[in-house]
Design an enzyme around this catalytic site. Structure first.
Site, PDB file in Angstrom:
ATOM      1  N   GLU A  92      -5.727 -25.025 -26.304  1.00  0.00           N
ATOM      2  CA  GLU A  92      -5.703 -25.254 -24.857  1.00  0.00           C
ATOM      3  C   GLU A  92      -4.322 -24.873 -24.331  1.00  0.00           C
ATOM      4  OE1 GLU A  92      -6.309 -25.637 -21.243  1.00  0.00           O
ATOM      5  OE2 GLU A  92      -8.051 -26.193 -22.487  1.00  0.00           O
ATOM      6  N   ASP A 119      -2.717 -18.961 -26.005  1.00  0.00           N
ATOM      7  CA  ASP A 119      -3.924 -18.170 -25.803  1.00  0.00           C
ATOM      8  C   ASP A 119      -4.775 -18.219 -27.072  1.00  0.00           C
ATOM      9  OD1 ASP A 119      -5.854 -16.165 -25.455  1.00  0.00           O
ATOM     10  OD2 ASP A 119      -4.498 -14.875 -24.328  1.00  0.00           O
ATOM     11  N   ASP A 142     -14.147 -20.558 -17.586  1.00  0.00           N
ATOM     12  CA  ASP A 142     -14.109 -20.123 -16.193  1.00  0.00           C
ATOM     13  C   ASP A 142     -15.086 -18.965 -16.021  1.00  0.00           C
ATOM     14  OD1 ASP A 142     -13.473 -19.122 -13.643  1.00  0.00           O
ATOM     15  OD2 ASP A 142     -11.372 -19.671 -13.853  1.00  0.00           O
ATOM     16  N   PHE A 217     -18.281 -34.489 -16.032  1.00  0.00           N
ATOM     17  CA  PHE A 217     -18.560 -33.399 -15.112  1.00  0.00           C
ATOM     18  C   PHE A 217     -20.014 -32.953 -15.241  1.00  0.00           C
ATOM     19  CE2 PHE A 217     -18.861 -28.789 -14.466  1.00  0.00           C
ATOM     20  CZ  PHE A 217     -18.420 -28.691 -13.158  1.00  0.00           C
ATOM     21  N   GLU A 218     -20.500 -32.886 -16.493  1.00  0.00           N
ATOM     22  CA  GLU A 218     -21.876 -32.463 -16.720  1.00  0.00           C
ATOM     23  C   GLU A 218     -22.867 -33.507 -16.212  1.00  0.00           C
ATOM     24  OE1 GLU A 218     -24.709 -30.952 -20.433  1.00  0.00           O
ATOM     25  OE2 GLU A 218     -22.581 -31.368 -20.740  1.00  0.00           O
TER      26      GLU A 218
END
Length: 236
Positions: A92, A119, A142, A217-218
């Site tokens: 992350e 990354d 994203d 969130f889900e």
């Protein structure tokens, strides 16, 4: 410009330097900072360390999962806690999420998880030996909604090939998204990628696997009628 280039003397594909993420400045809480200070020396890994011997790092041979972009780390923490016989490597770029996951590891006294803060594609290329991963996870990346930004989506042919090289024979790439156009893009890319088999019975999407935790969130999205699409592709 091509999506893939080759490093001299190596077969590992190189993705274009276009980033699939945006570096956001986020406030680090006291708890997250404490996690970074106390947890990073124990569980943090640096890409400059180069190619890793994960058996040595974890002190054992075990099924190994690599997660790309764990966010605030809630799902990663749950998966690692529920599978103490397995090892997890999370990547992350955002420090608050890294600190939150480290803090949770310290509280739960978990030792089967290591973290990179950089990354994930660089880590796969430079730090992960070929054919050593049992699973690669990519949950809710994203989607880059606008057409002109689609080139920033992480799921591209070169990404599929890079992951294939790092998976063991029979290893699985598991992706999930709540954006149907991106799910369709993932499906198109992966169906065309050599060396994979779609594990969905209908050749499209799999039901939500029980090992993937449901995020807050889900759950909110489900209440609003939003869908989530899971894809599983196995290395032949």
């Amino acid at each position: 410009m091509s999506d893939v280039s080759q490093t001299a003397g190596q077969d590992t594909p190189r993705l274009r330097t276009i980033k699939s993420f945006v570096m956001r400045a986020g406030r680090v809480t006291e708890g997250q900072q404490r996690g970074l200070e106390q947890g990073w020396p124990r569980f943090g890994l640096e890409p400059t360390d180069g190619l890793c011997d994960f058996d040595q790092i974890f002190g054992r041979q075990a099924p190994r999962t690599f997660e790309i972009g764990f966010g605030m780390g809630h799902s990663t923490l749950e998966m690692a806690a529920n599978a103490p016989h397995e090892d997890f490597i999370g990547v992350e770029v955002h420090k608050p999420g890294v600190g939150a996951l480290l803090s949770g590891m310290l509280v739960q006294e978990l030792t089967n998880l290591r973290i990179y803060s950089c990354d994930a594609l660089d880590v796969l290329r430079e730090c992960v030996p070929d054919a050593t991963l049992d699973r690669v996870l990519l949950f809710f990346p994203d989607p880059w909604h606008k057409s002109r930004h689609h080139k920033r989506r992480i799921v591209q042919p070169a990404f599929a090939e890079l992951v294939r090289l790092k998976l063991k024979s029979g290893g699985v790439l598991h992706m999930a998204t709540d954006w149907l156009p991106y799910a369709e893009h993932m499906l198109e890319v992966m169906n065309a990628a050599p060396g994979y088999r779609n594990l969905a019975e209908d050749g499209c999407y799999v039901p939500r696997p029980p090992e993937r935790p449901i995020t807050k969130f889900e759950r909110r999205g489900e209440r609003l009628g939003h869908g989530v699409w899971d894809l599983k592709f196995q290395r032949d």
